[in-house]
Write a protein that holds these residues in place. Structure first.
Motif, PDB file in Angstrom:
ATOM      1  N   ASP A  24     -24.444  57.683  10.641  1.00  0.00           N
ATOM      2  CA  ASP A  24     -25.239  58.236  11.878  1.00  0.00           C
ATOM      3  C   ASP A  24     -26.212  57.035  12.300  1.00  0.00           C
ATOM      4  N   LEU A  25     -26.806  56.061  11.591  1.00  0.00           N
ATOM      5  CA  LEU A  25     -27.399  54.918  11.933  1.00  0.00           C
ATOM      6  C   LEU A  25     -26.744  54.114  13.018  1.00  0.00           C
ATOM      7  N   ALA A  26     -25.605  53.693  12.410  1.00  0.00           N
ATOM      8  CA  ALA A  26     -24.411  52.750  12.944  1.00  0.00           C
ATOM      9  C   ALA A  26     -24.151  53.258  14.376  1.00  0.00           C
ATOM     10  N   ARG A  27     -23.824  54.867  14.320  1.00  0.00           N
ATOM     11  CA  ARG A  27     -23.485  55.307  15.540  1.00  0.00           C
ATOM     12  C   ARG A  27     -24.586  55.310  16.578  1.00  0.00           C
ATOM     13  N   ARG A  28     -25.791  55.534  16.136  1.00  0.00           N
ATOM     14  CA  ARG A  28     -26.844  55.589  16.946  1.00  0.00           C
ATOM     15  C   ARG A  28     -26.860  53.999  17.698  1.00  0.00           C
ATOM     16  N   LEU A  29     -26.848  53.200  16.919  1.00  0.00           N
ATOM     17  CA  LEU A  29     -26.973  51.699  17.423  1.00  0.00           C
ATOM     18  C   LEU A  29     -25.775  51.332  18.210  1.00  0.00           C
ATOM     19  N   GLY A  30     -24.370  51.976  17.973  1.00  0.00           N
ATOM     20  CA  GLY A  30     -23.348  51.435  18.747  1.00  0.00           C
ATOM     21  C   GLY A  30     -22.643  50.256  17.920  1.00  0.00           C
ATOM     22  N   ILE A  31     -22.992  50.130  16.910  1.00  0.00           N
ATOM     23  CA  ILE A  31     -22.401  49.062  16.018  1.00  0.00           C
ATOM     24  C   ILE A  31     -21.524  49.445  14.714  1.00  0.00           C
ATOM     25  N   SER A  32     -20.755  48.503  14.060  1.00  0.00           N
ATOM     26  CA  SER A  32     -20.056  49.111  12.914  1.00  0.00           C
ATOM     27  C   SER A  32     -21.102  49.158  11.614  1.00  0.00           C
ATOM     28  N   LYS A  33     -20.490  49.974  10.782  1.00  0.00           N
ATOM     29  CA  LYS A  33     -21.133  50.064   9.544  1.00  0.00           C
ATOM     30  C   LYS A  33     -21.276  48.695   8.619  1.00  0.00           C
ATOM     31  N   ARG A  34     -20.283  47.935   8.826  1.00  0.00           N
ATOM     32  CA  ARG A  34     -20.056  46.572   8.402  1.00  0.00           C
ATOM     33  C   ARG A  34     -21.426  45.665   8.811  1.00  0.00           C
ATOM     34  N   THR A  35     -21.591  45.801  10.175  1.00  0.00           N
ATOM     35  CA  THR A  35     -22.805  44.883  10.915  1.00  0.00           C
ATOM     36  C   THR A  35     -23.898  45.453  10.348  1.00  0.00           C
ATOM     37  N   LEU A  36     -24.070  46.847  10.422  1.00  0.00           N
ATOM     38  CA  LEU A  36     -25.319  47.390   9.695  1.00  0.00           C
ATOM     39  C   LEU A  36     -25.641  46.877   8.307  1.00  0.00           C
ATOM     40  N   TYR A  37     -24.589  46.811   7.464  1.00  0.00           N
ATOM     41  CA  TYR A  37     -24.830  46.397   6.100  1.00  0.00           C
ATOM     42  C   TYR A  37     -24.835  44.916   6.023  1.00  0.00           C
ATOM     43  N   GLN A  38     -24.715  44.173   6.840  1.00  0.00           N
ATOM     44  CA  GLN A  38     -24.985  42.780   6.820  1.00  0.00           C
ATOM     45  C   GLN A  38     -26.416  42.389   7.130  1.00  0.00           C
ATOM     46  N   ASN A  39     -26.964  43.467   7.619  1.00  0.00           N
ATOM     47  CA  ASN A  39     -28.553  43.278   7.910  1.00  0.00           C
ATOM     48  C   ASN A  39     -29.377  43.986   6.597  1.00  0.00           C
TER      49      ASN A  39
END
Length: 186
Positions: A24-39
Protein backbone atom coordinates in the motif's frame (compact mmCIF):
# COMPACT_ATOMS: atom_id res chain seq x y z
CA UNK A 1 13.36 9.86 -0.38
CA UNK A 2 13.23 8.82 3.28
CA UNK A 3 11.32 11.97 4.25
CA UNK A 4 8.87 11.33 1.40
CA UNK A 5 8.35 7.75 2.60
CA UNK A 6 7.80 8.92 6.18
CA UNK A 7 5.22 11.46 5.02
CA UNK A 8 3.40 8.83 2.95
CA UNK A 9 3.55 6.44 5.92
CA UNK A 10 1.69 9.02 8.02
CA UNK A 11 -0.87 9.49 5.23
CA UNK A 12 -1.45 5.71 5.14
CA UNK A 13 -1.91 5.66 8.93
CA UNK A 14 -4.51 8.41 8.69
CA UNK A 15 -6.34 6.67 5.85
CA UNK A 16 -6.13 3.03 6.96
CA UNK A 17 -4.75 2.92 10.47
CA UNK A 18 -1.70 0.79 11.25
CA UNK A 19 -3.00 -2.14 9.19
CA UNK A 20 -1.75 -0.96 5.80
CA UNK A 21 0.95 -2.97 4.02
CA UNK A 22 4.26 -2.04 2.49
CA UNK A 23 2.55 -2.70 -0.88
CA UNK A 24 0.00 0.00 0.00
CA UNK A 25 2.79 2.39 0.91
CA UNK A 26 4.75 1.70 -2.30
CA UNK A 27 1.57 2.20 -4.34
CA UNK A 28 0.86 5.53 -2.60
CA UNK A 29 4.40 6.68 -3.39
CA UNK A 30 4.33 5.38 -6.98
CA UNK A 31 7.53 3.41 -6.40
CA UNK A 32 8.42 -0.27 -6.40
CA UNK A 33 8.44 -2.25 -3.20
CA UNK A 34 12.11 -2.89 -3.87
CA UNK A 35 12.83 0.87 -3.79
CA UNK A 36 10.85 1.13 -0.57
CA UNK A 37 12.88 -1.70 1.02
CA UNK A 38 16.14 -0.07 -0.09
CA UNK A 39 15.26 2.80 2.23
CA UNK A 40 13.48 1.02 5.09
CA UNK A 41 13.44 -2.68 5.94
CA UNK A 42 10.02 -2.62 7.65
CA UNK A 43 7.10 -0.55 8.86
CA UNK A 44 8.66 -0.65 12.33
CA UNK A 45 11.82 0.94 10.96
CA UNK A 46 9.80 3.75 9.34
CA UNK A 47 7.92 4.24 12.57
CA UNK A 48 11.21 4.42 14.49
CA UNK A 49 12.49 7.02 12.01
CA UNK A 50 9.37 9.16 12.49
CA UNK A 51 9.63 8.88 16.28
CA UNK A 52 13.36 9.69 16.22
CA UNK A 53 12.77 12.66 13.94
CA UNK A 54 10.03 14.16 16.10
CA UNK A 55 11.87 13.60 19.39
CA UNK A 56 15.13 15.06 18.08
CA UNK A 57 13.32 18.06 16.61
CA UNK A 58 11.37 18.58 19.85
CA UNK A 59 14.59 18.49 21.89
CA UNK A 60 16.40 20.84 19.50
CA UNK A 61 13.57 23.38 19.50
CA UNK A 62 13.30 23.19 23.28
CA UNK A 63 17.06 23.65 23.70
CA UNK A 64 17.02 26.75 21.45
CA UNK A 65 14.28 28.24 23.62
CA UNK A 66 15.92 27.35 26.94
CA UNK A 67 19.32 28.73 25.90
CA UNK A 68 17.97 31.96 24.34
CA UNK A 69 19.35 34.80 26.52
CA UNK A 70 16.78 37.22 25.07
CA UNK A 71 13.82 35.34 26.59
CA UNK A 72 12.58 35.80 30.13
CA UNK A 73 12.11 32.70 32.27
CA UNK A 74 8.32 32.87 31.80
CA UNK A 75 8.79 33.18 28.01
CA UNK A 76 11.07 30.13 28.10
CA UNK A 77 8.48 28.11 30.04
CA UNK A 78 5.76 29.15 27.64
CA UNK A 79 7.98 28.43 24.64
CA UNK A 80 8.97 24.99 25.95
CA UNK A 81 5.34 24.01 26.52
CA UNK A 82 4.25 25.14 23.06
CA UNK A 83 6.90 23.34 20.97
CA UNK A 84 5.25 21.41 18.13
CA UNK A 85 7.35 18.97 16.06
CA UNK A 86 7.12 18.64 12.26
CA UNK A 87 5.21 15.34 12.26
CA UNK A 88 2.83 16.45 15.00
CA UNK A 89 -0.18 14.89 13.23
CA UNK A 90 1.37 11.56 14.21
CA UNK A 91 0.66 12.33 17.86
CA UNK A 92 -3.03 11.47 17.84
CA UNK A 93 -4.65 9.21 20.47
CA UNK A 94 -6.28 7.09 17.77
CA UNK A 95 -2.92 6.40 16.12
CA UNK A 96 -1.11 5.94 19.41
CA UNK A 97 -3.69 3.41 20.64
CA UNK A 98 -3.18 1.36 17.46
CA UNK A 99 0.58 1.62 17.89
CA UNK A 100 0.26 0.39 21.49
CA UNK A 101 -1.32 -2.84 20.20
CA UNK A 102 0.74 -3.46 17.06
CA UNK A 103 4.11 -1.83 17.84
CA UNK A 104 4.50 -1.96 21.65
CA UNK A 105 8.23 -1.17 21.60
CA UNK A 106 7.65 2.04 19.64
CA UNK A 107 4.64 2.85 21.83
CA UNK A 108 6.83 2.62 24.96
CA UNK A 109 9.30 5.13 23.49
CA UNK A 110 6.54 7.57 22.58
CA UNK A 111 4.74 7.14 25.89
CA UNK A 112 7.95 7.77 27.83
CA UNK A 113 8.63 10.90 25.78
CA UNK A 114 5.08 12.18 26.30
CA UNK A 115 5.45 11.89 30.06
CA UNK A 116 9.00 13.12 30.59
CA UNK A 117 9.97 16.75 30.35
CA UNK A 118 13.29 17.45 32.05
CA UNK A 119 13.92 20.86 30.47
CA UNK A 120 10.52 22.12 31.59
CA UNK A 121 11.02 20.71 35.10
CA UNK A 122 14.32 22.60 35.36
CA UNK A 123 12.68 25.85 34.19
CA UNK A 124 9.87 25.47 36.72
CA UNK A 125 12.33 24.75 39.53
CA UNK A 126 14.25 27.89 38.53
CA UNK A 127 11.00 29.87 38.51
CA UNK A 128 10.19 28.68 42.03
CA UNK A 129 13.70 29.56 43.26
CA UNK A 130 13.39 33.03 41.71
CA UNK A 131 9.93 33.54 43.21
CA UNK A 132 8.22 33.83 39.81
CA UNK A 133 6.23 30.63 40.24
CA UNK A 134 4.29 29.60 43.32
CA UNK A 135 6.15 26.98 45.35
CA UNK A 136 4.28 23.77 44.56
CA UNK A 137 5.17 20.11 44.28
CA UNK A 138 7.20 20.09 41.04
CA UNK A 139 6.39 16.50 39.96
CA UNK A 140 2.70 17.34 40.37
CA UNK A 141 3.06 20.57 38.35
CA UNK A 142 4.82 18.66 35.58
CA UNK A 143 2.08 16.02 35.59
CA UNK A 144 -0.62 18.72 35.29
CA UNK A 145 1.23 20.38 32.42
CA UNK A 146 1.95 17.06 30.68
CA UNK A 147 -1.67 15.93 31.04
CA UNK A 148 -2.95 19.27 29.79
CA UNK A 149 -0.64 19.34 26.77
CA UNK A 150 -1.35 15.68 26.02
CA UNK A 151 -5.02 16.64 25.70
CA UNK A 152 -4.02 17.99 22.28
CA UNK A 153 -3.62 14.35 21.22
CA UNK A 154 -7.44 14.22 20.99
CA UNK A 155 -7.30 15.55 17.45
CA UNK A 156 -10.98 14.84 16.80
CA UNK A 157 -12.05 17.29 19.54
CA UNK A 158 -9.82 20.04 18.19
CA UNK A 159 -10.95 19.39 14.61
CA UNK A 160 -14.63 19.52 15.63
CA UNK A 161 -14.05 22.79 17.48
CA UNK A 162 -11.82 24.40 14.82
CA UNK A 163 -8.85 24.74 17.17
CA UNK A 164 -5.31 24.17 15.94
CA UNK A 165 -2.77 22.39 18.12
CA UNK A 166 -0.79 25.63 18.38
CA UNK A 167 -3.88 27.57 19.52
CA UNK A 168 -4.69 24.86 22.04
CA UNK A 169 -1.16 24.86 23.47
CA UNK A 170 -1.15 28.67 23.72
CA UNK A 171 -4.45 28.56 25.62
CA UNK A 172 -3.21 25.78 27.90
CA UNK A 173 -0.12 27.83 28.77
CA UNK A 174 -2.15 30.97 29.42
CA UNK A 175 -4.52 29.09 31.72
CA UNK A 176 -1.76 27.25 33.58
CA UNK A 177 0.52 30.26 33.99
CA UNK A 178 -2.00 33.05 34.44
CA UNK A 179 -5.19 31.29 35.60
CA UNK A 180 -8.84 31.66 34.68
CA UNK A 181 -9.74 34.67 36.81
CA UNK A 182 -9.31 38.12 35.30
CA UNK A 183 -6.64 40.18 37.04
CA UNK A 184 -9.08 42.91 38.06
CA UNK A 185 -11.36 40.28 39.66
CA UNK A 186 -8.77 38.93 42.16
Amino acid sequence: MKARIMKAFLEEIHDKGMKFTMDDLARRLGISKRTLYQNFSSKAEILDAIIDSTLVEFDEKTERIVSDPNLSLIEKIKGAITVVPKYNEFYDWKILEQMKKTYPEQWERVNAALNQWDALRELIEEGIREGLIVDQNVPFLIKVIVDATNSTLDRQFFLENSITVTEALDSIVDILLFGLVKKDMK
